[in-house]
Design a protein around this motif. Structure first.
Motif, PDB file in Angstrom:
ATOM      1  N   LYS A   1      15.150  13.150   4.183  1.00 37.71           N
ATOM      2  CA  LYS A   1      14.932  14.599   4.264  1.00 37.71           C
ATOM      3  C   LYS A   1      13.830  14.648   5.737  1.00 37.71           C
ATOM      4  N   GLU A   2      13.346  15.520   6.547  1.00 39.80           N
ATOM      5  CA  GLU A   2      12.345  15.477   7.443  1.00 39.80           C
ATOM      6  C   GLU A   2      11.313  15.606   7.080  1.00 39.80           C
ATOM      7  N   ALA A   3      11.027  15.896   5.851  1.00 41.10           N
ATOM      8  CA  ALA A   3      10.013  15.915   5.526  1.00 41.10           C
ATOM      9  C   ALA A   3       9.269  14.790   4.959  1.00 41.10           C
ATOM     10  N   GLU A   4      10.463  14.389   4.472  1.00 43.22           N
ATOM     11  CA  GLU A   4       9.536  12.212   3.693  1.00 43.22           C
ATOM     12  C   GLU A   4       9.215  11.932   4.842  1.00 43.22           C
ATOM     13  N   ILE A   5       9.896  11.857   6.315  1.00 43.12           N
ATOM     14  CA  ILE A   5       9.650  11.188   6.798  1.00 43.12           C
ATOM     15  C   ILE A   5       7.873  12.060   7.965  1.00 43.12           C
ATOM     16  N   LYS A   6       7.602  13.067   8.125  1.00 41.87           N
ATOM     17  CA  LYS A   6       6.577  13.318   7.351  1.00 41.87           C
ATOM     18  C   LYS A   6       5.657  13.066   6.874  1.00 41.87           C
ATOM     19  N   THR A   7       5.904  12.938   5.564  1.00 46.10           N
ATOM     20  CA  THR A   7       4.796  12.172   4.744  1.00 46.10           C
ATOM     21  C   THR A   7       4.872  10.597   5.320  1.00 46.10           C
ATOM     22  N   LEU A   8       6.018   9.600   5.417  1.00 45.36           N
ATOM     23  CA  LEU A   8       5.782   8.103   5.110  1.00 45.36           C
ATOM     24  C   LEU A   8       4.406   8.180   6.783  1.00 45.36           C
ATOM     25  N   LEU A   9       4.934   9.325   7.744  1.00 46.18           N
ATOM     26  CA  LEU A   9       3.691   9.142   9.536  1.00 46.18           C
ATOM     27  C   LEU A   9       2.666   9.490   8.532  1.00 46.18           C
ATOM     28  N   GLU A  10       2.394   9.747   8.004  1.00 48.39           N
ATOM     29  CA  GLU A  10       0.753  10.598   7.811  1.00 48.39           C
ATOM     30  C   GLU A  10       0.677   9.242   6.758  1.00 48.39           C
ATOM     31  N   ALA A  11       1.382   8.647   5.557  1.00 43.31           N
ATOM     32  CA  ALA A  11       1.192   7.621   5.197  1.00 43.31           C
ATOM     33  C   ALA A  11       0.548   6.125   6.150  1.00 43.31           C
ATOM     34  N   VAL A  12       1.110   6.484   7.133  1.00 44.38           N
ATOM     35  CA  VAL A  12       1.495   4.895   7.887  1.00 44.38           C
ATOM     36  C   VAL A  12       0.033   5.206   8.488  1.00 44.38           C
ATOM     37  N   LYS A  13      -0.599   6.170   8.951  1.00 48.98           N
ATOM     38  CA  LYS A  13      -1.113   7.224  10.339  1.00 48.98           C
ATOM     39  C   LYS A  13      -2.954   6.647   9.579  1.00 48.98           C
ATOM     40  N   GLU A  14      -2.449   6.461   7.593  1.00 44.73           N
ATOM     41  CA  GLU A  14      -3.416   6.490   7.364  1.00 44.73           C
ATOM     42  C   GLU A  14      -4.550   4.935   6.907  1.00 44.73           C
ATOM     43  N   ILE A  15      -2.681   4.448   6.529  1.00 41.59           N
ATOM     44  CA  ILE A  15      -3.264   3.177   6.361  1.00 41.59           C
ATOM     45  C   ILE A  15      -3.406   2.624   7.644  1.00 41.59           C
ATOM     46  N   GLN A  16      -2.939   2.663   9.296  1.00 43.26           N
ATOM     47  CA  GLN A  16      -3.277   2.012  10.555  1.00 43.26           C
ATOM     48  C   GLN A  16      -5.123   2.327  10.802  1.00 43.26           C
ATOM     49  N   THR A  17      -5.955   3.524  10.563  1.00 46.57           N
ATOM     50  CA  THR A  17      -6.837   3.120  10.608  1.00 46.57           C
ATOM     51  C   THR A  17      -7.624   2.163   9.709  1.00 46.57           C
ATOM     52  N   GLN A  18      -7.366   1.376   9.122  1.00 45.65           N
ATOM     53  CA  GLN A  18      -7.666   0.395   8.034  1.00 45.65           C
ATOM     54  C   GLN A  18      -8.215  -0.921   8.945  1.00 45.65           C
ATOM     55  N   TYR A  19      -7.336  -0.640  10.401  1.00 38.44           N
ATOM     56  CA  TYR A  19      -6.734  -2.031  10.796  1.00 38.44           C
ATOM     57  C   TYR A  19      -7.407  -1.785  12.247  1.00 38.44           C
ATOM     58  N   VAL A  20      -6.367  -0.847  12.760  1.00 42.32           N
ATOM     59  CA  VAL A  20      -7.095  -1.247  14.208  1.00 42.32           C
ATOM     60  C   VAL A  20      -8.133  -0.139  14.340  1.00 42.32           C
TER      61      VAL A  20
ATOM     62  N   ILE B   1       0.819  -1.311  -0.111  1.00 46.43           N
ATOM     63  CA  ILE B   1      -0.082  -0.295  -0.667  1.00 46.43           C
ATOM     64  C   ILE B   1       0.981   1.375  -0.031  1.00 46.43           C
ATOM     65  N   LEU B   2       2.040   1.058   0.761  1.00 44.99           N
ATOM     66  CA  LEU B   2       3.014   2.687   0.837  1.00 44.99           C
ATOM     67  C   LEU B   2       3.802   2.745  -0.606  1.00 44.99           C
ATOM     68  N   ASP B   3       3.414   2.003  -1.493  1.00 41.09           N
ATOM     69  CA  ASP B   3       4.594   1.699  -2.311  1.00 41.09           C
ATOM     70  C   ASP B   3       3.168   2.270  -2.919  1.00 41.09           C
ATOM     71  N   GLN B   4       2.442   1.179  -3.950  1.00 41.29           N
ATOM     72  CA  GLN B   4       1.009   1.545  -4.727  1.00 41.29           C
ATOM     73  C   GLN B   4       0.045   3.169  -4.177  1.00 41.29           C
ATOM     74  N   SER B   5       0.006   3.168  -3.236  1.00 41.48           N
ATOM     75  CA  SER B   5      -0.730   4.581  -3.285  1.00 41.48           C
ATOM     76  C   SER B   5      -0.349   6.137  -2.591  1.00 41.48           C
ATOM     77  N   PHE B   6       0.865   5.507  -1.832  1.00 39.28           N
ATOM     78  CA  PHE B   6       1.994   7.203  -1.205  1.00 39.28           C
ATOM     79  C   PHE B   6       3.346   7.179  -1.912  1.00 39.28           C
ATOM     80  N   GLY B   7       3.440   6.610  -3.395  1.00 37.47           N
ATOM     81  CA  GLY B   7       4.759   6.382  -3.523  1.00 37.47           C
ATOM     82  C   GLY B   7       5.922   6.166  -2.862  1.00 37.47           C
TER      83      GLY B   7
END
Length: 385
Positions: free
Chosen positions: A366-385, A326-332
């Motif tokens: 870059k710090e901004a890339e980490i922020k983007t990763l965290l936002e993506a993980v949080k969005e994915i997390q809502t599908q499971y938890v 999902i991280l790859d296909q939906s968020f790049g």
């Protein structure tokens, strides 16, 4: 350059310094002849580049004689040369439960053939091995101890210097897998009593794939893994005795090593201390953000503890491969999932059934890339938890 956010630095570092690509292109355009196989100026230039790379690697690792470093295709190649070239029938070998399959598989192959006895050292949940356990595992016939400097799953850092001192007192040799530490953590083979050091060119050293090497203590003579042409002692039917030719049969990857040389020069200029500090700060930022998300479990050392730039985690009720997809296909976003070629570490961590998502940072993250990763993980997390 593509627009993928790259968090798979533990597999291969990316992007590379521009000088790496420039050196490789220059080699292909100007002097890509066989090193050590001729006296014409192109061959001489190729040989000089290889020696310059050896000198820079020797400077980085505290090696006195650059010719004690032989080039390899990768860490796996180097580890196989070290292990299979060193052990003798009846030897006892010690390694840890966090070793990569590049260590485990050759050792298990030798064990299955009745060649060696093998002991695995257990690690705790954070990837730490007690020096007392190493001491207790030593036997009169223990010839070799193999440890990775940093776990490719947990990011934990082994007390290599303490283990090296223990091996020296016992008379055993120490082989260190520096796949996750070369170019990232300080390494001095003399001060740390390292007898053999296997390292990749394509990770922390910022070189291209298909490069790596093995440092071999000058007192050691290994049985060569490969036999063939070296350009030296050609009149002999036996493999040359001179280093590094003895361990470098066949034409070397001159363009790749030219690029590796520039990567090592970049690391020397920036210093491993600065690189590690930068990666640790990025890792702490990523871990702190993940811990704020419900249902996330992080493997390895806890927030604030020393580690390399690896953060492996799971989302409750989610398969790690699905999360990575999902991280790859939906968020790049590129991460690594599964078992990371270290099933014993997953077994101890309790993640053998699920694997783990591994996000690894690098010096150019870059710090901004980490922020983007965290936002993506949080969005994915809502599908499971």
């Amino acid at each position: 350059m593509n627009d993928v956010l790259y968090f798979d630095q533990a597999a291969t570092s990316w992007p590379k310094p521009p000088s790496v690509m420039e050196a490789m292109l220059q080699c292909m355009q100007e002097y890509a002849a066989n090193p050590g196989r001729g006296s014409h100026q192109m061959a001489v230039k190729s040989s000089r580049i290889l020696f310059e790379a050896r000198k820079n690697l020797a400077k980085l690792f505290g090696v006195r004689n650059p010719n004690d470093i032989s080039f390899a295709l990768n860490t796996t190649h180097a580890l196989n040369q070290a292990i299979k070239g060193f052990v003798k029938p009846g030897d006892h070998v010690i390694c840890t439960n966090v070793e990569h399959n590049s260590v485990r598989r050759p050792l298990e192959d030798l064990k299955a053939k009745g060649y060696i006895e093998l002991t695995y050292l257990l690690h705790d949940a954070e990837g730490n091995v007690r020096i007392e356990d190493v001491r207790d595992a030593l036997r009169p016939n223990t010839s070799l101890v193999v440890v990775n400097h940093s776990s490719n799953l947990l990011g934990s850092i082994m007390p290599v210097g303490d283990i090296g001192e223990l091996c020296k007192r016992h008379g055993a040799r120490l082989l260190v897998d520096a796949a996750q530490s070369a170019g990232v953590l300080p390494i001095h083979v003399g001060d740390m009593n390292i007898d053999m050091l296997a390292f990749p060119g394509h990770k922390g050293l910022l070189g291209p794939q298909g490069t790596g090497g093995l440092y071999i203590h000058p007192d050691l003579e290994l049985e060569p893994l490969l036999h063939g042409g070296t350009g030296s002692q050609s009149e002999s039917i036996a493999q040359p005795t001179v280093r590094p030719d003895r361990y470098e049969a066949g034409t070397q990857n001159t363009p790749g090593i030219a690029g590796l040389n520039e990567g090592v020069k970049f690391v020397l200029g920036e210093t491993v201390e600065r690189i590690h500090k930068r990666e640790w700060e990025l890792t702490q930022l990523l871990m702190a953000g993940l811990l704020e998300i419900e249902g996330i479990t992080i493997l390895g050392p806890k927030l604030g503890q020393n580690k390399t730039g690896i953060v492996s985690f799971n989302i409750e009720n989610a398969d790690s491969s699905e999360v990575a997809f999902i991280l790859d296909q939906s968020f790049g976003i590129a991460v690594r999932s599964g078992y990371h070629c270290t099933p014993l570490a997953h077994e101890t961590a309790g993640t053998l059934a699920t694997g783990a998502v591994r996000a690894s940072v690098g010096y150019f993250t870059k710090e901004a890339e980490i922020k983007t990763l965290l936002e993506a993980v949080k969005e994915i997390q809502t599908q499971y938890v």
